[in-house]
Design a protein around this motif. Structure first.
Motif, PDB file in Angstrom:
ATOM      1  N   PRO A  44       0.798  -1.240   0.000  1.00 18.64           N
ATOM      2  CA  PRO A  44       0.000   0.000   0.000  1.00 18.64           C
ATOM      3  C   PRO A  44       0.824   1.280   0.000  1.00 18.64           C
ATOM      4  O   PRO A  44       0.320   2.328   0.426  1.00 18.64           O
ATOM      5  N   CYS A  45       2.077   1.236  -0.437  1.00 17.84           N
ATOM      6  CA  CYS A  45       2.877   2.465  -0.484  1.00 17.84           C
ATOM      7  C   CYS A  45       2.344   3.376  -1.585  1.00 17.84           C
ATOM      8  O   CYS A  45       1.551   2.949  -2.442  1.00 17.84           O
ATOM      9  N   ILE A  46       2.787   4.622  -1.601  1.00 14.65           N
ATOM     10  CA  ILE A  46       2.259   5.596  -2.553  1.00 14.65           C
ATOM     11  C   ILE A  46       2.709   5.315  -3.982  1.00 14.65           C
ATOM     12  O   ILE A  46       2.158   5.883  -4.920  1.00 14.65           O
ATOM     13  N   ILE A  47       3.686   4.418  -4.147  1.00 12.54           N
ATOM     14  CA  ILE A  47       4.137   4.050  -5.491  1.00 12.54           C
ATOM     15  C   ILE A  47       3.355   2.844  -6.005  1.00 12.54           C
ATOM     16  O   ILE A  47       2.859   2.840  -7.137  1.00 12.54           O
ATOM     17  N   CYS A  48       3.252   1.809  -5.184  1.00 11.50           N
ATOM     18  CA  CYS A  48       2.595   0.564  -5.616  1.00 11.50           C
ATOM     19  C   CYS A  48       1.071   0.661  -5.535  1.00 11.50           C
ATOM     20  O   CYS A  48       0.370  -0.014  -6.309  1.00 11.50           O
ATOM     21  N   ILE A  49       0.533   1.419  -4.582  1.00 10.68           N
ATOM     22  CA  ILE A  49      -0.912   1.623  -4.359  1.00 10.68           C
ATOM     23  C   ILE A  49      -1.721   0.328  -4.494  1.00 10.68           C
ATOM     24  O   ILE A  49      -2.714   0.263  -5.218  1.00 10.68           O
ATOM     25  N   ASN A  50      -1.253  -0.708  -3.821  1.00 15.22           N
ATOM     26  CA  ASN A  50      -1.952  -1.996  -3.744  1.00 15.22           C
ATOM     27  C   ASN A  50      -2.063  -2.713  -5.085  1.00 15.22           C
ATOM     28  O   ASN A  50      -2.921  -3.581  -5.253  1.00 15.22           O
ATOM     29  N   ARG A  51      -1.195  -2.354  -6.031  1.00 15.91           N
ATOM     30  CA  ARG A  51      -1.227  -3.002  -7.347  1.00 15.91           C
ATOM     31  C   ARG A  51      -0.073  -3.953  -7.561  1.00 15.91           C
ATOM     32  O   ARG A  51      -0.021  -4.653  -8.570  1.00 15.91           O
ATOM     33  N   ARG A  52       0.877  -3.981  -6.630  1.00 14.90           N
ATOM     34  CA  ARG A  52       2.022  -4.889  -6.745  1.00 14.90           C
ATOM     35  C   ARG A  52       2.155  -5.684  -5.460  1.00 14.90           C
ATOM     36  O   ARG A  52       1.839  -5.201  -4.375  1.00 14.90           O
ATOM     37  N   LEU A  53       2.625  -6.931  -5.603  1.00 15.80           N
ATOM     38  CA  LEU A  53       2.810  -7.811  -4.460  1.00 15.80           C
ATOM     39  C   LEU A  53       4.243  -7.742  -3.969  1.00 15.80           C
ATOM     40  O   LEU A  53       5.171  -7.470  -4.739  1.00 15.80           O
ATOM     41  N   GLU A  61      10.151  -1.982   3.547  1.00 20.53           N
ATOM     42  CA  GLU A  61      11.073  -0.997   2.970  1.00 20.53           C
ATOM     43  C   GLU A  61      10.315   0.074   2.188  1.00 20.53           C
ATOM     44  O   GLU A  61      10.603   1.267   2.288  1.00 20.53           O
ATOM     45  N   HIS A  62       9.304  -0.335   1.399  1.00 18.78           N
ATOM     46  CA  HIS A  62       8.533   0.634   0.616  1.00 18.78           C
ATOM     47  C   HIS A  62       7.806   1.615   1.523  1.00 18.78           C
ATOM     48  O   HIS A  62       7.764   2.823   1.246  1.00 18.78           O
ATOM     49  N   LEU A  63       7.213   1.102   2.592  1.00 18.96           N
ATOM     50  CA  LEU A  63       6.441   1.979   3.477  1.00 18.96           C
ATOM     51  C   LEU A  63       7.335   2.951   4.238  1.00 18.96           C
ATOM     52  O   LEU A  63       6.939   4.086   4.523  1.00 18.96           O
ATOM     53  N   ILE A  64       8.549   2.520   4.570  1.00 19.67           N
ATOM     54  CA  ILE A  64       9.472   3.415   5.270  1.00 19.67           C
ATOM     55  C   ILE A  64      10.026   4.475   4.323  1.00 19.67           C
ATOM     56  O   ILE A  64      10.104   5.661   4.639  1.00 19.67           O
ATOM     57  N   VAL A  65      10.407   4.052   3.123  1.00 18.28           N
ATOM     58  CA  VAL A  65      11.050   4.964   2.173  1.00 18.28           C
ATOM     59  C   VAL A  65      10.032   5.895   1.519  1.00 18.28           C
ATOM     60  O   VAL A  65      10.239   7.113   1.419  1.00 18.28           O
ATOM     61  N   ASP A  66       8.899   5.346   1.048  1.00 15.17           N
ATOM     62  CA  ASP A  66       7.952   6.130   0.260  1.00 15.17           C
ATOM     63  C   ASP A  66       6.742   6.604   1.057  1.00 15.17           C
ATOM     64  O   ASP A  66       6.121   7.605   0.705  1.00 15.17           O
ATOM     65  N   GLY A  67       6.354   5.877   2.102  1.00 14.92           N
ATOM     66  CA  GLY A  67       5.167   6.234   2.860  1.00 14.92           C
ATOM     67  C   GLY A  67       3.937   5.484   2.388  1.00 14.92           C
ATOM     68  O   GLY A  67       3.875   5.004   1.245  1.00 14.92           O
ATOM     69  N   ILE A  68       2.949   5.381   3.262  1.00 13.45           N
ATOM     70  CA  ILE A  68       1.724   4.661   2.953  1.00 13.45           C
ATOM     71  C   ILE A  68       0.737   5.585   2.257  1.00 13.45           C
ATOM     72  O   ILE A  68       0.846   6.813   2.348  1.00 13.45           O
ATOM     73  N   MET A  69      -0.235   5.013   1.542  1.00 10.34           N
ATOM     74  CA  MET A  69      -1.232   5.804   0.835  1.00 10.34           C
ATOM     75  C   MET A  69      -1.989   6.702   1.809  1.00 10.34           C
ATOM     76  O   MET A  69      -2.381   6.260   2.893  1.00 10.34           O
ATOM     77  N   ALA A  70      -2.217   7.934   1.379  1.00 10.15           N
ATOM     78  CA  ALA A  70      -2.947   8.876   2.226  1.00 10.15           C
ATOM     79  C   ALA A  70      -4.382   8.397   2.427  1.00 10.15           C
ATOM     80  O   ALA A  70      -5.064   8.038   1.476  1.00 10.15           O
ATOM     81  N   GLY A  71      -4.827   8.367   3.689  1.00  6.03           N
ATOM     82  CA  GLY A  71      -6.205   8.009   3.984  1.00  6.03           C
ATOM     83  C   GLY A  71      -6.490   6.526   4.033  1.00  6.03           C
ATOM     84  O   GLY A  71      -7.646   6.126   4.199  1.00  6.03           O
ATOM     85  N   TYR A  72      -5.466   5.685   3.910  1.00  6.00           N
ATOM     86  CA  TYR A  72      -5.704   4.231   3.937  1.00  6.00           C
ATOM     87  C   TYR A  72      -5.775   3.765   5.394  1.00  6.00           C
ATOM     88  O   TYR A  72      -4.889   3.076   5.894  1.00  6.00           O
ATOM     89  N   THR A  73      -6.873   4.156   6.053  1.00  6.05           N
ATOM     90  CA  THR A  73      -7.038   3.837   7.471  1.00  6.05           C
ATOM     91  C   THR A  73      -7.841   2.561   7.684  1.00  6.05           C
ATOM     92  O   THR A  73      -7.824   1.995   8.778  1.00  6.05           O
ATOM     93  N   VAL A  74      -8.571   2.143   6.666  1.00  7.00           N
ATOM     94  CA  VAL A  74      -9.285   0.858   6.723  1.00  7.00           C
ATOM     95  C   VAL A  74      -8.615  -0.073   5.727  1.00  7.00           C
ATOM     96  O   VAL A  74      -8.640   0.177   4.526  1.00  7.00           O
ATOM     97  N   TRP A  75      -8.010  -1.141   6.218  1.00  9.28           N
ATOM     98  CA  TRP A  75      -7.152  -1.986   5.385  1.00  9.28           C
ATOM     99  C   TRP A  75      -7.993  -3.026   4.657  1.00  9.28           C
ATOM    100  O   TRP A  75      -7.874  -4.243   4.878  1.00  9.28           O
TER     101      TRP A  75
END
Length: 713
Positions: A44-53, A61-75
């Motif tokens: 769910p990082c801002i680059i992959c946006i739940n489209r890559r496994l 690593e993706h979440l630390i480097v790029d950050g999680i999608m804005a507003g993704y509070t319900v998984w």
């Protein structure tokens, strides 16, 4: 579970803290609890946006480097049940009860990009006495900016700080081309409109002084009004030119007569590595490029590969930067009647992927050469500060890489220049006028002076055909001679220097010397320059320049526009724009070729009849040609409004921009030319359009380009 960390994921400083890391680990524990061991989850990082496994380590690593999608509070994409009071839009979940507005200007991100990681971590303390070696200056600037970033715009303002509001306002000024006066007037109005005790800057000068620490500044270097020299280094305190004696200052005021604006290149290249995102993109040419034999990027070209073979230590580190340079004159006042010409010098970093390196945001303005007249061959005087920077970059400068969290030795090289044909002469030193105008053929250029047209004609193109090509023996169709010559080889940098060896070129400057009215005169009389060389280019001061396989390039858009204008002018027989004039027919008669096209004089009258050529169209055919373009409808943004350039009743076309000619040559001319009655003319024009279409393609193959060269030679 507390998920407030998701809303602060844009803050890089926060992402480096324990709270964010604990939140990421909590998310990963939940996500992997619903999948079998060893399986992957959507990232769910801002680059992959739940489209890559990815595996747990990869997603972490993706979440630390790029950050999680804005507003993704319900998984929801990871097995969580969606509450009834939430709305899902394209995998991004927005909680209607707990929605937070995104910050317009994330000043922490800006400061993190501008200053190296060690400086940012060392800021904010009570002392900046330089305990971190080599970044004392950076700490002082950062400390000042941090103080401004902590001041609220006005009491109880939670949305903006003094720095963030000023940056946002100045950004709008640049985007919308506000004048300095209008910006100052707006500051005065906002100062009165905001609550008392607000911290808004009082003037444009105060705002620029604060933003200067962000690196948005330039240096002013005074220049001789006759382009003889720059007042810098040892001559920085001189009051008059050492060559022509002209005063440094305008006689009407104390202001400098001419000022070069220099935008330092080294800090801007270093800044590319102060962001982990752009630092990763600067390695694309090595790590992300697909090497399948196709040409999509300068890294796929032979010139790039040849440079890597010659300089293996430079190519060993993919972070070293390859640059391209371009310069041309333009009128900043958008007034045709005003002949003022200013020359920007722009540098492009080719390390970036092709969809970024040619965007306007990636262009780096390094010099702004003042007018009012174009510098001509004296442009080398103004390029000297940039050349000094490029020399320093070839040796290397210490730079901090935020992606690898380390310092490294950044090097950079200039691969080539890109210009139109007149600017080619100014930068290369080879004059593109006269009998030896071709810089590739050099001294072997074949030219003929046309007496009636008063210009040089270059007829040696058949040398580039294969030895058994039928056109080599065709006397009638060309200049009346058989061609057995061999195509000349392009001159290398070493061979160019050999031609200029021992030659004393004229000094730079448009003014006269104190003791010599002709700057070309020497003791032995007029200096004879070799072939078409006018100067030894300043680029040869770079230690690697003479070994570059391709030093200068021609801009295809300029060539395409010139070819398009000449084709349209000749087909429609436009006055002063057609190449088929009486003077051209008289030159054919003098050369004793194409007798069917020779002008015919009527006995007893002064009138001259010009016989029609194979490409001549009737009035009806010209009207049909213009109607096909006048009634054309294209999508918005595809091209300009061509109907405004077409006059059907007058059978005229004018006012086309470069992009209009680009679209016309590659897409529209093959359609409109179908009204032409002559098959051979249509085939030639269709082949020419296909040539430009192939040259301008996003992807090309070497074998296709070789075949194209052979078929269009």
């Amino acid at each position: 579970m507390d998920r407030s960390w998701i809303h602060r994921s844009r803050d890089r400083i926060f992402r480096a803290g324990d709270q964010y890391e604990a939140g990421v680990n909590g998310f990963l524990d939940f996500a992997f609890s619903t999948v079998p061991i060893g399986e992957k989850i959507s990232c769910p990082c801002i680059i992959c946006i739940n489209r890559r496994l990815g595996t747990r380590d990869e997603v972490f690593e993706h979440l630390i480097v790029d950050g999680i999608m804005a507003g993704y509070t319900v998984w929801s994409s990871h097995g969580e049940v969606i509450p009834s009071n939430t709305t899902i839009i394209e995998n991004i979940v927005v909680d209607e009860e707990d929605e937070e507005d995104e910050e317009i200007v994330n000043i922490n991100d800006i400061l993190q990009d501008v200053f190296p990681g060690e400086a940012f971590e060392g800021a904010g303390g009570s002392s900046i006495s330089g305990h971190i070696e080599g970044i004392g200056n950076e700490l002082e600037k950062l400390d000042r900016l941090m103080q401004e970033a902590e001041k609220a715009l006005y009491p109880e303002c939670n949305e903006f700080t003094k720095l963030s509001f000023t940056v946002a306002l100045y950004h709008i000024k640049c985007l919308c081309n506000w004048s300095d006066k209008s910006f100052s007037m707006l500051l005065d109005l906002l100062k009165k409109a905001l609550p008392q005790n607000n911290t808004l800057p009082n003037s444009l000068y105060e705002a620029k002084k604060m933003l200067k620490d962000l690196g948005l500044s330039y240096n002013k270097i005074d220049a001789c009004p006759n382009d003889c020299m720059l007042y810098w280094k040892d001559a920085s305190n001189d009051k008059s030119c050492l060559k022509c004696g002209a005063s440094r200052y305008s006689p009407k005021s104390k202001a400098p007569a001419k000022t070069l604006r220099r935008f330092p290149l080294i800090p801007r290249l270093q800044r590319l590595y102060k962001s982990s995102v752009t630092s990763s993109e600067m390695r694309w040419h090595k790590d992300g490029r697909m090497d399948d034999g196709k040409i999509r990027h300068p890294a796929d070209a032979e010139a790039w590969k040849d440079f890597d073979r010659l300089h293996p230590t430079f190519s060993a580190d993919p972070r070293n930067v390859r640059l391209g340079l371009s310069s041309d004159g333009f009128n900043p006042f958008n007034d045709i009647k005003n002949s003022y010409s200013i020359w920007p010098v722009i540098v492009v970093p080719y390390n970036l992927p092709p969809w970024k390196c040619m965007k306007q945001t990636s262009f780096m303005l390094t010099l702004l050469i003042p007018g009012k007249n174009q510098p001509g061959n004296d442009i080398d005087v103004y390029l000297q500060p940039l050349i000094d920077e490029l020399k320093l970059l070839w040796d290397g400068v210490d730079t901090y890489d935020s992606l690898k969290k380390e310092s490294f030795h950044l090097r950079a090289c200039l691969l080539w220049t890109i210009n139109d044909f007149p600017a080619y002469a100014n930068l290369s030193g080879w004059s593109t006028k006269g009998a030896l105008a071709c810089p590739c053929c050099n001294k072997e250029t074949m030219s003929t002076w046309l007496k009636h047209s008063h210009k040089q004609c270059y007829l040696g193109h058949r040398r580039f055909l294969e030895g058994n090509h039928k056109f080599r023996l065709d006397k009638r169709g060309f200049n009346g001679c058989v061609e057995f010559g061999v195509a000349p080889q392009p001159l290398s940098g070493i061979a160019s220097l050999a031609q200029m060896e021992g030659v004393e070129f004229p000094t730079f400057g448009k003014g006269s010397d104190k003791n010599d009215t002709d700057k070309r005169k020497r003791v032995g009389g007029r200096t004879k320059l070799p072939f078409n060389w006018k100067k030894r280019s300043v680029f040869f001061e770079l230690p690697y320049w003479k070994h570059n396989l391709l030093r200068h390039n021609l801009d295809v858009m300029h060539i395409e526009k010139n070819v398009c204008d000449n084709i349209i002018g000749t087909l429609l027989e436009l006055k002063d724009r057609s190449k088929d004039k009486l003077e051209a027919r008289l030159d054919l008669q003098d050369m004793n070729i194409r007798p069917s096209l020779h002008p015919q004089r009527i006995e007893g009258r002064t009138k001259v009849i010009i016989p029609p050529a194979s490409y001549t169209m009737s009035k009806v055919e010209k009207e049909q040609f213009c109607k096909a373009l006048d009634g054309l409808k294209v999508p918005d943004g595809y091209s300009g409004n061509l109907s405004r350039c077409v006059k059907v009743t007058e059978r005229d076309m004018s006012g086309m921009k470069s992009h209009d000619c680009h679209v016309l040559m590659q897409q529209l001319l093959p359609l409109s030319i179908r009204v032409h009655p002559t098959k051979n003319v249509k085939l030639v024009l269709l082949s020419l359009c296909a040539f430009f279409r192939c040259v301008c393609a996003k992807v090309a193959k070497t074998e296709d380009l070789n075949q194209l060269e052979a078929s269009n030679a």
